[in-house]
Motif scaffolding. Structure first.
Motif, PDB file in Angstrom:
ATOM      1  N   ARG A 198     -12.140  -6.545 -76.162  1.00 56.09           N
ATOM      2  CA  ARG A 198     -10.882  -7.098 -75.658  1.00 56.09           C
ATOM      3  C   ARG A 198     -11.149  -7.744 -74.314  1.00 56.09           C
ATOM      4  O   ARG A 198     -12.049  -7.345 -73.575  1.00 56.09           O
ATOM      5  N   TRP A 251     -13.548 -15.231 -78.261  1.00 56.95           N
ATOM      6  CA  TRP A 251     -12.728 -16.445 -78.207  1.00 56.95           C
ATOM      7  C   TRP A 251     -11.264 -16.153 -78.540  1.00 56.95           C
ATOM      8  O   TRP A 251     -10.359 -16.899 -78.168  1.00 56.95           O
ATOM      9  N   LEU A 252     -11.028 -15.020 -79.224  1.00 56.41           N
ATOM     10  CA  LEU A 252      -9.682 -14.650 -79.650  1.00 56.41           C
ATOM     11  C   LEU A 252      -8.971 -13.789 -78.608  1.00 56.41           C
ATOM     12  O   LEU A 252      -7.748 -13.704 -78.590  1.00 56.41           O
ATOM     13  N   LEU A 291     -12.098  -9.348 -83.638  1.00 57.75           N
ATOM     14  CA  LEU A 291     -11.745 -10.065 -84.861  1.00 57.75           C
ATOM     15  C   LEU A 291     -11.762  -9.147 -86.080  1.00 57.75           C
ATOM     16  O   LEU A 291     -11.059  -9.393 -87.067  1.00 57.75           O
ATOM     17  N   GLY A 335     -15.101 -11.736 -81.483  1.00 58.84           N
ATOM     18  CA  GLY A 335     -13.753 -12.234 -81.226  1.00 58.84           C
ATOM     19  C   GLY A 335     -13.468 -12.505 -79.780  1.00 58.84           C
ATOM     20  O   GLY A 335     -12.303 -12.525 -79.367  1.00 58.84           O
ATOM     21  N   THR A 354     -18.418  -8.913 -88.618  1.00 62.57           N
ATOM     22  CA  THR A 354     -17.684  -8.647 -87.377  1.00 62.57           C
ATOM     23  C   THR A 354     -17.747  -7.169 -87.014  1.00 62.57           C
ATOM     24  O   THR A 354     -17.801  -6.814 -85.839  1.00 62.57           O
TER      25      THR A 354
END
Length: 200
Positions: free
Chosen positions: A178, A51-52, A56, A49, A103
């Motif tokens: 993160r 890119w998030l 994720l 994640g 994930t």
């Protein structure tokens, strides 16, 4: 009486699980396969994640837990006319569980020894839940709704245990990707969790 014995039983159990070196051989056997499949290169960045901006995995677990829990609610109080909907919800959860697991493995691969021990038990417990829900879906397809509902209730128990372990990893041990900007802007200056976008 030791300080661990004075703790709440669930806390003591988790600490013992974290220290269970008997799991290390299984962890060592699984880790290279998981790392190569889910944690390296572009695939690993996608599954973690990055890119998030944060992990994720928790987002996808909500889909699986939500659909399976909803199916059991319908089984318990929905009546005969909701059997088809309950079966569909079980099926959606089964379709969603693959990406959700990927994930999770991506995060697990870069965690520490304690976290990997807990994470391995988390994965095995989830495997039990998946097997029970898979059997539930097949039973429903064969018209054995009561059997399917009972299997789903058993699956929910396994899923709950797995969710507890997952919650321990994400909240007590701060496992999860993160973006470093979130740590940099922490007003209290706390340093919990992963300082880089790979979650490691």
């Amino acid at each position: 009486m030791s300080s661990v014995e004075k703790l709440p039983p669930q806390v003591s159990a988790m600490l013992r699980l974290e220290e269970a070196e008997s799991l290390d051989r299984a962890v060592a056997a699984v880790a290279p396969v998981v790392g190569a499949a889910f944690a390296t290169g572009r695939r690993g960045r996608l599954l973690r994640g990055e890119w998030l901006g944060h992990a994720l995995h928790p987002l996808l677990t909500d889909v699986v837990i939500g659909t399976w829990t909803s199916a059991s609610v319908l089984d318990a109080i929905g009546g005969d006319d909701t059997r088809g909907a309950a079966r569909t919800l079980v099926g959606v959860g089964l379709v969603s569980v693959g990406p959700t697991a990927w994930t999770g493995w991506a995060e697990w691969s870069g965690s520490g020894p304690r976290e990997q021990r807990v994470g391995l038990v988390h994965a095995v417990t989830n495997g039990v839940a998946i097997g029970l829900y898979g059997a539930s879906y097949l039973s429903r397809r064969r018209g054995r709704h009561t059997q399917g509902a009972l299997l789903a209730f058993a699956g929910a128990a396994a899923m709950g245990a797995a969710a507890y372990l997952g919650g321990h990893l994400s909240t007590a041990r701060d496992v999860g990707t993160r973006h470093p900007a979130f740590s940099a802007t922490d007003g209290a200056g706390a340093t919990g969790g992963s300082p880089d976008p790979t979650g490691h």
